[in-house]
Design a protein around this motif. Structure first.
Motif, mmCIF file in Angstrom:
data_model
loop_
_atom_site.group_PDB
_atom_site.id
_atom_site.type_symbol
_atom_site.label_atom_id
_atom_site.label_comp_id
_atom_site.label_asym_id
_atom_site.label_seq_id
_atom_site.Cartn_x
_atom_site.Cartn_y
_atom_site.Cartn_z
ATOM 1 N N ASP A 1 0.847 -1.191 0.000
ATOM 2 C CA ASP A 1 0.000 0.000 0.000
ATOM 3 C C ASP A 1 0.886 1.246 0.000
ATOM 4 N N VAL A 2 0.747 2.072 -1.068
ATOM 5 C CA VAL A 2 1.562 3.283 -1.141
ATOM 6 C C VAL A 2 0.708 4.536 -0.983
ATOM 7 N N LYS A 3 -0.557 4.363 -0.627
ATOM 8 C CA LYS A 3 -1.426 5.523 -0.421
ATOM 9 C C LYS A 3 -0.868 6.406 0.686
ATOM 10 N N LYS A 4 -0.962 7.702 0.484
ATOM 11 C CA LYS A 4 -0.527 8.714 1.430
ATOM 12 C C LYS A 4 0.987 8.675 1.680
ATOM 13 N N ALA A 5 1.697 8.192 0.691
ATOM 14 C CA ALA A 5 3.149 8.351 0.744
ATOM 15 C C ALA A 5 3.457 9.842 0.606
ATOM 16 N N THR A 6 4.637 10.256 1.062
ATOM 17 C CA THR A 6 5.018 11.669 0.990
ATOM 18 C C THR A 6 5.874 11.917 -0.245
ATOM 19 N N ILE A 7 5.466 12.917 -1.036
ATOM 20 C CA ILE A 7 6.195 13.269 -2.254
ATOM 21 C C ILE A 7 6.666 14.717 -2.134
ATOM 22 N N LEU A 8 7.929 14.939 -2.419
ATOM 23 C CA LEU A 8 8.483 16.293 -2.411
ATOM 24 C C LEU A 8 8.603 16.790 -3.857
ATOM 25 N N ALA A 9 7.880 17.862 -4.179
ATOM 26 C CA ALA A 9 7.950 18.478 -5.499
ATOM 27 C C ALA A 9 8.897 19.671 -5.426
ATOM 28 N N VAL A 10 9.931 19.652 -6.263
ATOM 29 C CA VAL A 10 10.946 20.705 -6.229
ATOM 30 C C VAL A 10 10.931 21.440 -7.577
ATOM 31 N N ASP A 11 10.537 22.712 -7.547
ATOM 32 C CA ASP A 11 10.463 23.507 -8.785
ATOM 33 C C ASP A 11 10.495 24.971 -8.398
ATOM 34 N N ASP A 12 11.237 25.789 -9.160
ATOM 35 C CA ASP A 12 11.322 27.210 -8.815
ATOM 36 C C ASP A 12 10.114 28.000 -9.305
ATOM 37 N N THR A 13 9.175 27.320 -9.957
ATOM 38 C CA THR A 13 7.960 27.977 -10.438
ATOM 39 C C THR A 13 6.757 27.460 -9.665
ATOM 40 N N THR A 14 6.060 28.358 -8.976
ATOM 41 C CA THR A 14 4.928 27.930 -8.144
ATOM 42 C C THR A 14 3.813 27.319 -8.981
ATOM 43 N N ALA B 1 6.497 20.857 -0.822
ATOM 44 C CA ALA B 1 6.988 21.687 -1.918
ATOM 45 C C ALA B 1 8.243 22.431 -1.520
ATOM 46 N N ALA B 2 9.155 22.589 -2.474
ATOM 47 C CA ALA B 2 10.365 23.379 -2.290
ATOM 48 C C ALA B 2 10.592 24.178 -3.561
ATOM 49 N N LEU B 3 10.887 25.462 -3.392
ATOM 50 C CA LEU B 3 11.058 26.350 -4.549
ATOM 51 C C LEU B 3 12.522 26.490 -4.983
ATOM 52 N N SER B 4 13.410 25.725 -4.352
ATOM 53 C CA SER B 4 14.814 25.734 -4.759
ATOM 54 C C SER B 4 15.476 24.440 -4.324
ATOM 55 N N GLY B 5 16.644 24.181 -4.919
ATOM 56 C CA GLY B 5 17.386 22.986 -4.546
ATOM 57 C C GLY B 5 17.840 23.027 -3.106
ATOM 58 N N LYS B 6 18.314 24.180 -2.644
ATOM 59 C CA LYS B 6 18.788 24.302 -1.264
ATOM 60 C C LYS B 6 17.656 24.101 -0.266
ATOM 61 N N MET B 7 16.464 24.651 -0.604
ATOM 62 C CA MET B 7 15.311 24.457 0.268
ATOM 63 C C MET B 7 14.938 22.977 0.331
ATOM 64 N N ALA B 8 15.035 22.312 -0.808
ATOM 65 C CA ALA B 8 14.704 20.882 -0.852
ATOM 66 C C ALA B 8 15.623 20.082 0.061
ATOM 67 N N LEU B 9 16.912 20.380 0.031
ATOM 68 C CA LEU B 9 17.872 19.654 0.865
ATOM 69 C C LEU B 9 17.607 19.872 2.353
ATOM 70 N N LYS B 10 17.190 21.089 2.717
ATOM 71 C CA LYS B 10 16.864 21.358 4.121
ATOM 72 C C LYS B 10 15.647 20.569 4.559
ATOM 73 N N ILE B 11 14.635 20.499 3.681
ATOM 74 C CA ILE B 11 13.419 19.723 3.998
ATOM 75 C C ILE B 11 13.768 18.242 4.156
ATOM 76 N N ILE B 12 14.573 17.720 3.239
ATOM 77 C CA ILE B 12 14.935 16.295 3.256
ATOM 78 C C ILE B 12 15.750 15.969 4.493
ATOM 79 N N GLU B 13 16.585 16.911 4.937
ATOM 80 C CA GLU B 13 17.399 16.690 6.128
ATOM 81 C C GLU B 13 16.532 16.501 7.370
ATOM 82 N N LYS B 14 15.411 17.197 7.425
ATOM 83 C CA LYS B 14 14.510 17.091 8.573
ATOM 84 C C LYS B 14 13.601 15.876 8.480
#
Length: 363
Positions: free
Chosen positions: A3-16, A34-47
């Motif tokens: 069952d993969v329902k409600k898995a967490t997906i991180l969308a990384v794109d500089d365009t909202t 959501a992350a609007l930059s690569g650096k923001m994405a890495l911070k989210i993934i770290e947490k």
């Protein structure tokens, strides 16, 4: 099915707008970050790590390839599936993305049906891999646990069988425990000599340690009138007593026939039971073997057995002091005992004494 329902997906794109498109397609089935930059994405993934990353390629400061490369270079994040979402449609671009470790490459404009199916399939693959890895870990844990249990049972069985023989002679007390520890520390000391390093590996020493309790298992075949005699044995009685070596060997040979795979500890047990009364100069029994014709395990046991007999009280003698026992064994260098082993023994007599005190017989 996983069952993969409600898995967490991180969308990384500089365009909202692109982020909103992804949310509109997937938010009904998955939790979208959501992350609007690569650096923001890495911070989210770290947490908190997502189950899958949808990653744009063309972003300022840090593009998608750089983000992917950094994630794949770290053990903690290398297994997170990454799907590139990009307007770059050249084959070289796709090849580069896959070479960096991405699992898929979807070009914009995004097809909702394709995105849903590919996300679902890659989440299923990841869930299946995670499940298989966990099952393998559980299996390995169970194998290790079972192996440890069997090793403990083996140890208990060896000590119990040795104790059965020793129970015929109540004065021996903790003899089997002391002697197996003597064998181990003496073998470890001998293993430091280059000549013996290949022979006395840690595994071999452990096997000898486990087999040592069976050194006098053959006593079960000796009559009480001889085994428990308080005085000196006659020549005829001593000839009968000497047969315990062969009785012990034959009992272990019979045990070997009941298993399909040869085991070192039974091999050493057989050697020790049969040959630990042999002497370096050939005056021992039952074969009158000399020097290195005597198995290494039996030569180790000879020193361990004699030392313990010397420091233990018997109806026909008092217990000798540790110092006197050491002196007697030293004098037996090259006649009764292997000279190299006596030399090693003399460097670790303190360890022998400590073992004797640890497993002291109780009145």
């Amino acid at each position: 099915m996983v069952d993969v329902k409600k898995a967490t997906i991180l969308a990384v794109d500089d365009t909202t707008t692109n982020i909103e498109v992804v949310k509109g397609i997937l938010s009904q089935d998955y939790l979208i970050q959501a992350a609007l930059s690569g650096k923001m994405a890495l911070k989210i993934i770290e947490k908190r790590q997502p189950d899958l990353i949808l990653l744009d390629v063309m972003m300022p400061e840090m593009d998608g390839y750089q983000v992917c490369q950094q994630l794949k270079s770290q053990d903690s994040t290398k297994d997170i599936p990454i799907i590139f979402l990009t307007a770059k449609v050249q084959e070289d671009d796709e090849t580069k993305g896959l070479a960096l470790g991405a699992v898929d490459y979807i070009t914009k404009p995004i097809s909702p049906a394709i995105l849903k199916e590919r996300v679902k399939n890659h989440l299923l693959l990841k869930a299946s891999r995670d499940l298989m890895e966990r099952q393998n870990e559980i299996l390995e844990e169970r194998v290790i646990e079972r192996t440890n249990q069997l090793a403990e049972l083996q140890d208990v069985a060896m000590v119990a069988m040795g104790a059965l023989a020793e129970s015929r002679d109540p004065e021996t007390g903790n003899h089997i425990r002391r002697t197996q520890h003597y064998v181990r520390v003496l073998a470890q000391a001998l293993a430091k000599i280059p000549k013996y390093q290949q022979q006395l590996t840690p595994e071999v020493i452990t096997a000898m340690y486990k087999s040592a309790p069976l050194h006098d298992i053959g006593k079960v075949g000796i009559a009480d009138s001889i085994l428990l005699k308080p005085g000196k044995l006659t020549e005829e009685e001593f000839e009968i007593m000497k047969k315990h070596a062969a009785y012990g060997r034959d009992a272990i040979v019979a045990a070997e026939k009941s298993i399909e795979v040869a085991d070192n500890f039974l091999t050493f047990a057989k050697e020790i039971a049969y040959s630990h009364h042999e002497k370096w100069d050939g005056t021992g029994y039952p074969e009158g073997l000399t020097a290195e014709d005597i198995p290494l395990s039996a030569r180790l046991m000879a020193i361990a057995d004699v030392y313990d007999a010397l420091i233990s009280s018997r109806v026909y003698k008092p217990a000798f002091s540790h110092e006197k026992a050491v002196s007697i064994i030293s004098k037996g260098r090259g006649s009764h005992f292997d000279p190299n082993m006596v030399d090693c023994f003399l460097t670790i007599t303190g360890e022998f004494n400590a073992i004797a005190l640890r497993f002291l017989d109780q009145d």
